[in-house]
Structure formats: structure tokens, C-alpha cells
Write a protein that holds these residues in place. Structure first.
Motif, PDB file in Angstrom:
ATOM      1  N   UNK A   1      -1.059  -9.230  31.336  1.00  0.00           N
ATOM      2  CA  UNK A   1       0.312  -9.362  31.769  1.00  0.00           C
ATOM      3  C   UNK A   1       0.446  -8.749  33.160  1.00  0.00           C
ATOM      4  N   UNK A   2       1.104  -9.488  34.039  1.00  0.00           N
ATOM      5  CA  UNK A   2       1.365  -8.963  35.374  1.00  0.00           C
ATOM      6  C   UNK A   2       2.512  -7.972  35.316  1.00  0.00           C
ATOM      7  N   UNK A   3       2.346  -6.856  35.981  1.00  0.00           N
ATOM      8  CA  UNK A   3       3.406  -5.853  36.039  1.00  0.00           C
ATOM      9  C   UNK A   3       4.159  -5.985  37.356  1.00  0.00           C
ATOM     10  N   UNK A   4       5.432  -5.632  37.314  1.00  0.00           N
ATOM     11  CA  UNK A   4       6.228  -5.566  38.537  1.00  0.00           C
ATOM     12  C   UNK A   4       6.640  -4.116  38.726  1.00  0.00           C
TER      13      UNK A   4
END
Length: 109
Positions: A1-4
Motif C-alpha cells: 500500500x502506498x502511504x501519503x
């Protein structure tokens, strides 16, 4: 999952929206056309892929969460001016309701 990061998240303008009308979109299997009242922010039209899970008449008057500053998207049925939030699982799609005590246009923080 890409984190922001928090700066990215803070760019999103979440608002309470009241569904003032909802209708089926001709020739679309998944879409409903929703007209939203965001109070002083104005009105928006949003196309939502919830047709299989909601009857248009049952949506009118609901308070939902809208992503107000999403870039408009041109579709063959019209322009979608935002997005409403929903969750989904194997049982279906469920709109994220805002309290009816909140007012259209209230900022969600």
C-alpha cells in the motif's frame, strides 16, 4: 500500500453533502447521477457507481461525505464534480453517512 504524508491528506476537502436528487443514468449499468447540496460551497453533480445497491428515491435527503476538491471528470453521461465516500465488501457497497445534525457544506476534519 502506498502511504501519503499528512500534507497530502490535508489537501483533501471533505464536506458534508445532502443528496437533493438521485436518478438512474440511461445506458449505465453501475451509475447513479446525484445532485448534492453543499450549503454555502454550492451544488455539485456526482456520478457514483452504486446503482446495484441503492434505489435513487431512497437516497434523497441523506447526508453523505463528499470529496469537494476532486478534479472534475468528463464522462460520456456528463461531468462528475466530486466523489462521495463509501465502503465495500463481499456483501455490497455502503455509503459513509454524515450525521443529519451536520449541515450541508460543513467541513469534515
Amino acid at each position: 500500500m502506498d502511504e501519503i504524508n499528512i500534507e497530502d491528506f490535508l489537501k483533501i476537502d471533505f464536506r458534508v453533502a445532502k443528496i437533493i436528487s438521485a436518478e438512474n443514468v440511461e445506458d449505465a449499468d453501475k451509475l447513479l447521477k446525484l445532485n448534492l447540496d453543499l450549503g454555502e460551497v454550492g451544488k455539485k453533480t456526482v456520478f457514483a457507481g452504486i446503482k446495484k445497491f441503492y434505489e435513487p428515491d431512497n437516497l434523497v435527503g441523506k447526508h453523505v461525505v463528499c470529496v469537494n476538491n476532486l478534479k472534475h471528470r468528463e464522462m460520456k453521461f456528463g461531468t462528475s464534480e466530486g466523489m462521495i465516500l463509501a465502503s465495500s465488501n463481499e456483501s455490497g457497497v455502503f455509503l459513509i453517512d454524515a450525521s443529519n445534525e451536520s449541515q450541508p457544506g460543513d467541513k469534515i476534519s
